[in-house]
Design a protein around this motif. Structure first.
Motif, PDB file in Angstrom:
ATOM      1  N   VAL A 320      -4.147  23.446  35.544  1.00 52.47           N
ATOM      2  CA  VAL A 320      -4.463  23.609  36.972  1.00 52.47           C
ATOM      3  C   VAL A 320      -4.332  22.279  37.711  1.00 52.47           C
ATOM      4  O   VAL A 320      -3.777  22.213  38.815  1.00 52.47           O
ATOM      5  N   LEU A 321      -4.829  21.210  37.113  1.00 52.65           N
ATOM      6  CA  LEU A 321      -4.819  19.900  37.771  1.00 52.65           C
ATOM      7  C   LEU A 321      -3.469  19.194  37.652  1.00 52.65           C
ATOM      8  O   LEU A 321      -3.188  18.263  38.408  1.00 52.65           O
ATOM      9  N   GLY A 322      -2.652  19.612  36.692  1.00 54.87           N
ATOM     10  CA  GLY A 322      -1.340  18.997  36.536  1.00 54.87           C
ATOM     11  C   GLY A 322      -1.375  17.669  35.824  1.00 54.87           C
ATOM     12  O   GLY A 322      -0.497  16.826  36.027  1.00 54.87           O
ATOM     13  N   HIS A 323      -2.380  17.451  34.962  1.00 52.91           N
ATOM     14  CA  HIS A 323      -2.444  16.202  34.210  1.00 52.91           C
ATOM     15  C   HIS A 323      -1.337  16.183  33.158  1.00 52.91           C
ATOM     16  O   HIS A 323      -1.116  17.176  32.459  1.00 52.91           O
ATOM     17  N   THR A 324      -0.657  15.060  33.029  1.00 54.97           N
ATOM     18  CA  THR A 324       0.374  14.938  32.002  1.00 54.97           C
ATOM     19  C   THR A 324      -0.218  14.561  30.651  1.00 54.97           C
ATOM     20  O   THR A 324       0.410  14.774  29.617  1.00 54.97           O
ATOM     21  N   ASP A 325      -1.424  14.000  30.658  1.00 57.74           N
ATOM     22  CA  ASP A 325      -2.085  13.564  29.431  1.00 57.74           C
ATOM     23  C   ASP A 325      -3.451  14.236  29.339  1.00 57.74           C
ATOM     24  O   ASP A 325      -4.266  14.125  30.259  1.00 57.74           O
ATOM     25  N   ILE A 326      -3.701  14.924  28.247  1.00 52.70           N
ATOM     26  CA  ILE A 326      -4.969  15.631  28.071  1.00 52.70           C
ATOM     27  C   ILE A 326      -6.159  14.672  28.112  1.00 52.70           C
ATOM     28  O   ILE A 326      -7.282  15.062  28.465  1.00 52.70           O
ATOM     29  N   LYS A 327      -5.924  13.386  27.799  1.00 52.10           N
ATOM     30  CA  LYS A 327      -7.018  12.415  27.821  1.00 52.10           C
ATOM     31  C   LYS A 327      -7.632  12.310  29.216  1.00 52.10           C
ATOM     32  O   LYS A 327      -8.834  12.063  29.365  1.00 52.10           O
ATOM     33  N   THR A 328      -6.801  12.479  30.235  1.00 49.68           N
ATOM     34  CA  THR A 328      -7.306  12.418  31.615  1.00 49.68           C
ATOM     35  C   THR A 328      -8.262  13.565  31.887  1.00 49.68           C
ATOM     36  O   THR A 328      -9.280  13.401  32.560  1.00 49.68           O
TER      37      THR A 328
END
Length: 357
Positions: A320-328
């Motif tokens: 949903v948020l469009g994060h490229t890295d799951i860590k974020t």
């Protein structure tokens, strides 16, 4: 001498070979003797770099300009130019980059701290200097050995709005609210009405989509589909896009705005272009609502937190948020853990009730 004319250019071009490599560039002059002297100087410089280990010098100011130029067309470009102005104010940027010392970087850090600037901002400023320094080194300029100051980031709990806080914020943004020194709503100028309505509508979209401010503030109507209630959201920061579906109140906002006349952009500035970063009225509303520690970006945290608290997983929220890295996205993991441990309690309670029966 190897100065030549090329095509229809009036300027002389310098062209020669050295160590098996061809060098060519315009002298930007119609004076042949001046061009020949430039060739001599250029060859001397290349010889010094190759055989004497000498490299071309560059100032910190020029190094930062080159790095910013390399980022032109990216979402961060405007912010980088703003940071350069701050660095220029506090540092001697016209000195050669190879004379820059670690002590000067530490002084810069302390000067920003004395101005009350938070650690994250100072980190961004030092990162620009570091990037310009690395970029200059990559291009073959002289650079000094530097040790950049460490910035200790304070650990803070994730801030998001409660339902009550959201209502307080929306009341402070209500376009029809009474405002000191403003006439009644009906008597206000149309531009004032539009500005106040824009701030309210923008916050609704940020709360209900979880998008970044710039993604919504600069969105075009071509990305809005009112028929199937979807938003084709482009995310410049991470260079990806996604289809988001409208909540009822987002649909109501966009329908109303569309009926009022849709140009290219959903939110426009006074010249009719994209709104850009105009968040002063929103920040003022946050203060008036008494919301301490809340920034515009907190609206994105609020959206994500509510999804987690109501059963969505961290991995689903990442999409949903469009994060490229799951860590974020993992900053919200503790909220998911709370949901899991709550479910575990309910399971044990049910088992205990069966055992007592």
């Amino acid at each position: 001498m190897t100065v030549i004319k090329r095509g229809n250019s009036k300027a002389w071009y310098i062209q020669f070979q050295m160590n098996g490599k061809t060098y060519i560039r315009s002298s930007r002059t119609t004076d042949k003797k001046a061009a020949q002297q430039m060739e001599i100087d250029w060859k001397s410089k290349l010889h010094a770099e190759r055989f004497l280990g000498e490299k071309t010098r560059i100032t910190l100011k020029a190094a930062m300009a080159q790095f910013c130029e390399s980022k032109q067309g990216t979402p961060s470009h405007r912010g980088l130019l703003s940071i350069v102005k701050t660095i220029t104010r506090l540092m001697t940027v016209n000195r050669p980059l190879d004379e820059l010392t670690s002590h000067e970087l530490e002084r810069f850090k302390r000067a920003r701290m004395a101005e009350g600037v938070n650690q994250q901002t100072i980190k961004h400023h030092l990162n620009l200097i570091r990037s310009a320094w690395k970029f200059a080194h990559k291009l073959g300029y002289q650079t000094s050995e530097l040790s950049f100051p460490k910035i200790k980031m304070p650990k803070t709990s994730l801030r998001y709005l409660s339902a009550d806080e959201e209502q307080r914020l929306l009341m402070c943004l209500d376009p029809k609210r009474d405002v000191k020194n403003y006439p009644a709503y009906e008597d206000r100028r149309e531009e004032i009405k539009r500005t106040m309505q824009d701030a309210y509508d923008l916050v609704i979209l940020l709360l209900d989509t979880g998008a970044r401010y710039s993604e919504i503030a600069n969105i075009e109507w071509s990305r809005i589909n009112l028929e199937d209630r979807s938003i084709n959201l482009w995310r410049p920061k991470v260079q990806n896009e996604a289809i988001l579906y409208m909540t009822d109140r987002v649909f109501e906002v966009l329908t109303r705005r569309g009926e009022q006349g849709a140009g290219q952009y959903v939110f426009v500035n006074k010249h009719g272009g994209p709104r850009g970063y105009q968040a002063r009225s929103i920040r003022k509303a946050l203060r008036n609502a008494g919301l301490e520690g809340v920034k515009v970006h907190t609206l994105r945290h609020t959206h994500a937190s509510r999804l987690i608290q109501n059963g969505m997983s961290v991995y689903e929220v990442r999409e949903v948020l469009g994060h490229t890295d799951i860590k974020t996205t993992m900053r919200y993991a503790h909220l998911e853990t709370r949901q899991v441990t709550s479910k575990a309690r309910d399971v044990i309670n049910r088992l205990n009730q069966v055992a007592r029966a």
